[in-house]
Scaffold this motif. Structure first.
Motif, PDB file in Angstrom:
ATOM      1  N   ARG A  55       1.443   2.008  -6.397  1.00  0.00           N
ATOM      2  CA  ARG A  55       2.904   1.824  -6.402  1.00  0.00           C
ATOM      3  C   ARG A  55       3.293   0.467  -5.827  1.00  0.00           C
ATOM      4  O   ARG A  55       4.193  -0.208  -6.352  1.00  0.00           O
ATOM      5  CB  ARG A  55       3.578   2.939  -5.612  1.00  0.00           C
ATOM      6  CG  ARG A  55       3.666   4.263  -6.349  1.00  0.00           C
ATOM      7  CD  ARG A  55       3.997   5.419  -5.429  1.00  0.00           C
ATOM      8  NE  ARG A  55       5.117   5.152  -4.534  1.00  0.00           N
ATOM      9  CZ  ARG A  55       5.284   5.777  -3.365  1.00  0.00           C
ATOM     10  NH1 ARG A  55       4.390   6.666  -2.926  1.00  0.00           N
ATOM     11  NH2 ARG A  55       6.342   5.501  -2.613  1.00  0.00           N
ATOM     12  N   LEU A  56       2.641   0.063  -4.750  1.00  0.00           N
ATOM     13  CA  LEU A  56       2.966  -1.223  -4.131  1.00  0.00           C
ATOM     14  C   LEU A  56       2.686  -2.372  -5.086  1.00  0.00           C
ATOM     15  O   LEU A  56       3.507  -3.291  -5.231  1.00  0.00           O
ATOM     16  CB  LEU A  56       2.175  -1.395  -2.842  1.00  0.00           C
ATOM     17  CG  LEU A  56       2.329  -2.743  -2.123  1.00  0.00           C
ATOM     18  CD1 LEU A  56       3.775  -3.003  -1.737  1.00  0.00           C
ATOM     19  CD2 LEU A  56       1.409  -2.807  -0.897  1.00  0.00           C
ATOM     20  N   LEU A  57       1.544  -2.339  -5.761  1.00  0.00           N
ATOM     21  CA  LEU A  57       1.217  -3.418  -6.691  1.00  0.00           C
ATOM     22  C   LEU A  57       2.161  -3.425  -7.887  1.00  0.00           C
ATOM     23  O   LEU A  57       2.577  -4.496  -8.350  1.00  0.00           O
ATOM     24  CB  LEU A  57      -0.227  -3.281  -7.154  1.00  0.00           C
ATOM     25  CG  LEU A  57      -1.302  -3.495  -6.075  1.00  0.00           C
ATOM     26  CD1 LEU A  57      -2.693  -3.358  -6.681  1.00  0.00           C
ATOM     27  CD2 LEU A  57      -1.152  -4.846  -5.394  1.00  0.00           C
ATOM     28  N   ALA A  58       2.524  -2.251  -8.369  1.00  0.00           N
ATOM     29  CA  ALA A  58       3.472  -2.188  -9.489  1.00  0.00           C
ATOM     30  C   ALA A  58       4.824  -2.757  -9.081  1.00  0.00           C
ATOM     31  O   ALA A  58       5.469  -3.492  -9.852  1.00  0.00           O
ATOM     32  CB  ALA A  58       3.621  -0.744  -9.963  1.00  0.00           C
ATOM     33  N   LEU A  59       5.273  -2.443  -7.876  1.00  0.00           N
ATOM     34  CA  LEU A  59       6.538  -2.974  -7.380  1.00  0.00           C
ATOM     35  C   LEU A  59       6.469  -4.492  -7.245  1.00  0.00           C
ATOM     36  O   LEU A  59       7.402  -5.208  -7.633  1.00  0.00           O
ATOM     37  CB  LEU A  59       6.867  -2.338  -6.028  1.00  0.00           C
ATOM     38  CG  LEU A  59       8.146  -2.805  -5.344  1.00  0.00           C
ATOM     39  CD1 LEU A  59       9.380  -2.405  -6.155  1.00  0.00           C
ATOM     40  CD2 LEU A  59       8.233  -2.235  -3.922  1.00  0.00           C
ATOM     41  N   ALA A  60       5.365  -4.992  -6.695  1.00  0.00           N
ATOM     42  CA  ALA A  60       5.207  -6.436  -6.515  1.00  0.00           C
ATOM     43  C   ALA A  60       5.292  -7.162  -7.848  1.00  0.00           C
ATOM     44  O   ALA A  60       5.993  -8.177  -7.978  1.00  0.00           O
ATOM     45  CB  ALA A  60       3.878  -6.732  -5.826  1.00  0.00           C
ATOM     46  N   ARG A  61       4.583  -6.645  -8.845  1.00  0.00           N
ATOM     47  CA  ARG A  61       4.601  -7.303 -10.160  1.00  0.00           C
ATOM     48  C   ARG A  61       5.996  -7.228 -10.790  1.00  0.00           C
ATOM     49  O   ARG A  61       6.448  -8.203 -11.403  1.00  0.00           O
ATOM     50  CB  ARG A  61       3.548  -6.666 -11.061  1.00  0.00           C
ATOM     51  CG  ARG A  61       2.121  -6.886 -10.560  1.00  0.00           C
ATOM     52  CD  ARG A  61       1.093  -6.206 -11.446  1.00  0.00           C
ATOM     53  NE  ARG A  61      -0.263  -6.351 -10.891  1.00  0.00           N
ATOM     54  CZ  ARG A  61      -1.040  -5.337 -10.544  1.00  0.00           C
ATOM     55  NH1 ARG A  61      -0.614  -4.081 -10.699  1.00  0.00           N
ATOM     56  NH2 ARG A  61      -2.239  -5.553 -10.052  1.00  0.00           N
ATOM     57  N   ALA A  62       6.660  -6.100 -10.631  1.00  0.00           N
ATOM     58  CA  ALA A  62       7.993  -5.944 -11.216  1.00  0.00           C
ATOM     59  C   ALA A  62       9.010  -6.885 -10.579  1.00  0.00           C
ATOM     60  O   ALA A  62       9.955  -7.329 -11.238  1.00  0.00           O
ATOM     61  CB  ALA A  62       8.455  -4.499 -11.071  1.00  0.00           C
TER      62      ALA A  62
END
Length: 220
Positions: A55-62
């Motif tokens: 979730r953290l990586l997905a948020l960062a990329r978004a």
């Protein structure tokens, strides 16, 4: 700017100048047959953080934040592995030796690779490191400066070893660091809890700490 409700006080950050640094989420540390298990640890204790890390990586990329994965791994000749490090634990199968996941902590071997859920994506930076801290004998500082990064959101394993070492190195170099508490873990839960307290003590002497939900709330 988003502001995270964190300990010991709020953590404001500009996503354009912030990187997520994911420390050593490798098979050798999280899977049976890897180096962590060879050291006698219960590797199942690390698995629960994987969904939060996703979730953290997905948020960062978004949100346009830089994503950096560190990988503790040595070259095939072990030229960058000090004898003192290899000797730790007096293991029958240690760093560089053939194991169930290939040669232990050697670049290019299966065990040195990342767990399937957290494979680097196009645009991510993968940084191989020979030591515990991500700044030691690497180009991390130059990479961050080149991208104008001033703030770091840090997760990974293990909290008291490579995560803490990296956070302290970053603090000494002037970066503002937040430990994402449920995106980091230890084979010893009491060590994880102690490191969180050390980071935020004395007014945040090393940095801040907050769970992922507070970062998500800051964007919401």
């Amino acid at each position: 700017m988003p502001t995270v409700h964190a300990r010991p006080y709020d953590f404001p950050f500009d996503p354009a100048h912030t990187a997520v640094v994911m420390i050593d989420m490798q098979r050798d540390f999280l899977e049976p047959g890897g180096f962590g298990a060879m050291l006698g640890n219960d590797v199942s204790l690390l698995r629960p953080i994987v969904p939060a890390c996703v979730r953290l990586l997905a948020l960062a990329r978004a949100k346009g934040m830089a994503v950096i994965h560190t990988q503790e791994a040595h070259d095939a000749q072990l030229a960058d592995c000090p004898p003192s490090k290899r000797a730790r634990g007096a293991l029958s199968c240690g760093i560089g030796d053939p194991g169930p996941l290939g040669r232990v902590l050697v670049a290019g071997e299966p065990g040195a690779g990342f767990v399937p859920e957290l494979l680097p994506q196009p645009g991510d930076v993968v940084l191989r490191k020979p030591g515990k801290g991500a700044f030691h004998a690497t180009s991390l500082d130059a990479i961050l400066h080149a991208q104008g990064i001033t703030h770091l959101l840090i997760g990974g394993v293990t909290t008291e070893v490579c995560v803490q070492s990296t956070m302290r190195e970053a603090n000494d170099r002037g970066y503002e660091c937040l430990l994402v508490t449920d995106c980091a873990a230890s084979y010893f839960p009491q060590f994880h809890a102690a490191v969180v307290e050390m980071m935020v003590a004395q007014g945040g002497i090393v940095g801040w700490a907050a769970p992922l939900a507070e970062i998500e709330r800051a964007f919401a």
